[in-house]
Design a protein around this motif. Structure first.
Motif, PDB file in Angstrom:
ATOM      1  N   UNK A 135       0.849  -1.196   0.000  1.00 43.50           N
ATOM      2  CA  UNK A 135       0.000   0.000   0.000  1.00 43.50           C
ATOM      3  C   UNK A 135       0.880   1.239   0.000  1.00 43.50           C
ATOM      4  N   UNK A 136       0.585   2.158  -0.922  1.00 48.28           N
ATOM      5  CA  UNK A 136       1.193   3.492  -0.929  1.00 48.28           C
ATOM      6  C   UNK A 136       0.042   4.479  -0.776  1.00 48.28           C
ATOM      7  N   UNK A 137       0.084   5.261   0.293  1.00 50.47           N
ATOM      8  CA  UNK A 137      -0.984   6.219   0.546  1.00 50.47           C
ATOM      9  C   UNK A 137      -0.415   7.459   1.212  1.00 50.47           C
ATOM     10  N   UNK A 138      -1.309   8.349   1.656  1.00 51.01           N
ATOM     11  CA  UNK A 138      -0.892   9.618   2.244  1.00 51.01           C
ATOM     12  C   UNK A 138      -0.423   9.421   3.681  1.00 51.01           C
ATOM     13  N   UNK A 139       0.670  10.063   4.026  1.00 45.15           N
ATOM     14  CA  UNK A 139       1.166  10.047   5.401  1.00 45.15           C
ATOM     15  C   UNK A 139       0.214  10.827   6.305  1.00 45.15           C
ATOM     16  N   UNK A 140      -0.194  12.001   5.853  1.00 44.89           N
ATOM     17  CA  UNK A 140      -1.167  12.822   6.572  1.00 44.89           C
ATOM     18  C   UNK A 140      -2.175  13.338   5.554  1.00 44.89           C
ATOM     19  N   UNK A 141      -3.365  13.590   5.992  1.00 44.56           N
ATOM     20  CA  UNK A 141      -4.381  14.133   5.103  1.00 44.56           C
ATOM     21  C   UNK A 141      -5.003  13.062   4.219  1.00 44.56           C
ATOM     22  N   UNK A 142      -5.678  13.524   3.168  1.00 48.41           N
ATOM     23  CA  UNK A 142      -6.450  12.624   2.320  1.00 48.41           C
ATOM     24  C   UNK A 142      -5.678  12.080   1.132  1.00 48.41           C
ATOM     25  N   UNK A 143      -4.621  12.770   0.686  1.00 46.98           N
ATOM     26  CA  UNK A 143      -3.947  12.310  -0.520  1.00 46.98           C
ATOM     27  C   UNK A 143      -2.460  12.646  -0.483  1.00 46.98           C
ATOM     28  N   UNK A 144      -1.720  11.918  -1.319  1.00 48.12           N
ATOM     29  CA  UNK A 144      -0.313  12.258  -1.514  1.00 48.12           C
ATOM     30  C   UNK A 144      -0.153  12.756  -2.940  1.00 48.12           C
ATOM     31  N   UNK A 145       0.952  13.454  -3.202  1.00 49.04           N
ATOM     32  CA  UNK A 145       1.132  14.110  -4.491  1.00 49.04           C
ATOM     33  C   UNK A 145       2.492  13.790  -5.078  1.00 49.04           C
ATOM     34  N   UNK A 146       2.634  14.095  -6.366  1.00 52.81           N
ATOM     35  CA  UNK A 146       3.951  14.019  -6.980  1.00 52.81           C
ATOM     36  C   UNK A 146       4.596  15.402  -6.896  1.00 52.81           C
ATOM     37  N   UNK A 147       5.774  15.550  -7.466  1.00 54.14           N
ATOM     38  CA  UNK A 147       6.499  16.815  -7.353  1.00 54.14           C
ATOM     39  C   UNK A 147       5.835  17.972  -8.091  1.00 54.14           C
ATOM     40  N   UNK A 148       4.887  17.679  -8.977  1.00 52.79           N
ATOM     41  CA  UNK A 148       4.167  18.724  -9.692  1.00 52.79           C
ATOM     42  C   UNK A 148       2.889  19.145  -8.967  1.00 52.79           C
ATOM     43  N   UNK A 149       2.627  18.525  -7.807  1.00 50.18           N
ATOM     44  CA  UNK A 149       1.447  18.852  -7.028  1.00 50.18           C
ATOM     45  C   UNK A 149       0.197  18.100  -7.450  1.00 50.18           C
ATOM     46  N   UNK A 150       0.322  17.145  -8.361  1.00 54.52           N
ATOM     47  CA  UNK A 150      -0.839  16.367  -8.796  1.00 54.52           C
ATOM     48  C   UNK A 150      -1.173  15.318  -7.737  1.00 54.52           C
ATOM     49  N   UNK A 151      -2.450  15.233  -7.367  1.00 51.69           N
ATOM     50  CA  UNK A 151      -2.878  14.240  -6.390  1.00 51.69           C
ATOM     51  C   UNK A 151      -2.846  12.856  -7.025  1.00 51.69           C
ATOM     52  N   UNK A 152      -2.373  11.868  -6.255  1.00 51.49           N
ATOM     53  CA  UNK A 152      -2.296  10.495  -6.734  1.00 51.49           C
ATOM     54  C   UNK A 152      -3.272   9.627  -5.969  1.00 51.49           C
TER      55      UNK A 152
END
Length: 178
Positions: A135-152
């Motif tokens: 599983x790869x998910x957000x450490x905090x909050x609802x989502x994690x992002x790439x370096x361009x700020x796009x939500x994954x």
């Protein structure tokens, strides 16, 4: 005074003789060759992709096909490696057993401009016949992002270790008290 006139004359003559430096033309030279097409700057960057590999004995890392439809089968291993094609922000990566318990592991991460390499090293090899979920998910909050700020989207990838399912060892026999 005569020396001042001669100095001024020499200075003006040198400026006229040397002139201004030639300016390079901004347009393409007419050499009969068409200029190379520049890459289209309006194209959006590629989406962030993930690859998963596992260490097969001492032979190196083998890729695991990350398909949605089926659960791939791998050989027993104690090293997994997840790579991303872009740097990530606010993420965590964990490995769960089939009872959805987080596996104990020694994890290391290498972050660079080319992406993230996350290595999971387990103290014991994965058990044959058992299912596992990465599983790869957000450490905090609802989502994690790439370096361009796009939500994954959260990544949940299931796989199974090849072979017969190992049965748990029977509990030790209780001593009867008299």
């Amino acid at each position: 005074m005569r020396l001042a006139r001669i100095g001024s004359l020499v200075l003006c003559t040198s400026v006229l003789l040397t002139g201004c430096p030639d300016k390079q033309s901004a347009g393409p030279q007419d050499s009969g060759i068409a200029p190379a097409a520049a890459p289209d700057a309006n194209l959006p960057p590629e989406a962030t992709a993930f690859t998963l590999r596992y260490q097969l004995n001492d032979a190196g890392l083998e890729p695991i096909a990350m398909t949605v439809d089926e659960r791939p089968s791998i050989e027993s291993t104690s090293v997994l490696e997840l790579r991303s094609s872009r740097p990530l922000r606010n993420y965590r990566i964990r490995l769960f057993d089939e009872a959805d318990r987080a596996m104990i592991s020694d994890d290391s991460v290498e972050e660079s401009a080319d992406g993230v390499v996350y290595r999971i090293t387990l103290p014991n090899p994965l058990k044959s016949g058992h299912r596992y979920t990465l599983v790869a998910d957000a450490q905090t909050g609802a989502s994690f992002t790439d370096d361009l700020g796009r939500e994954l989207e959260d990544l949940r990838f299931e796989f199974q270790v090849a072979g017969e399912k190992e049965k748990p060892a029977p509990p030790p026999a209780k001593k009867k008290r008299r």
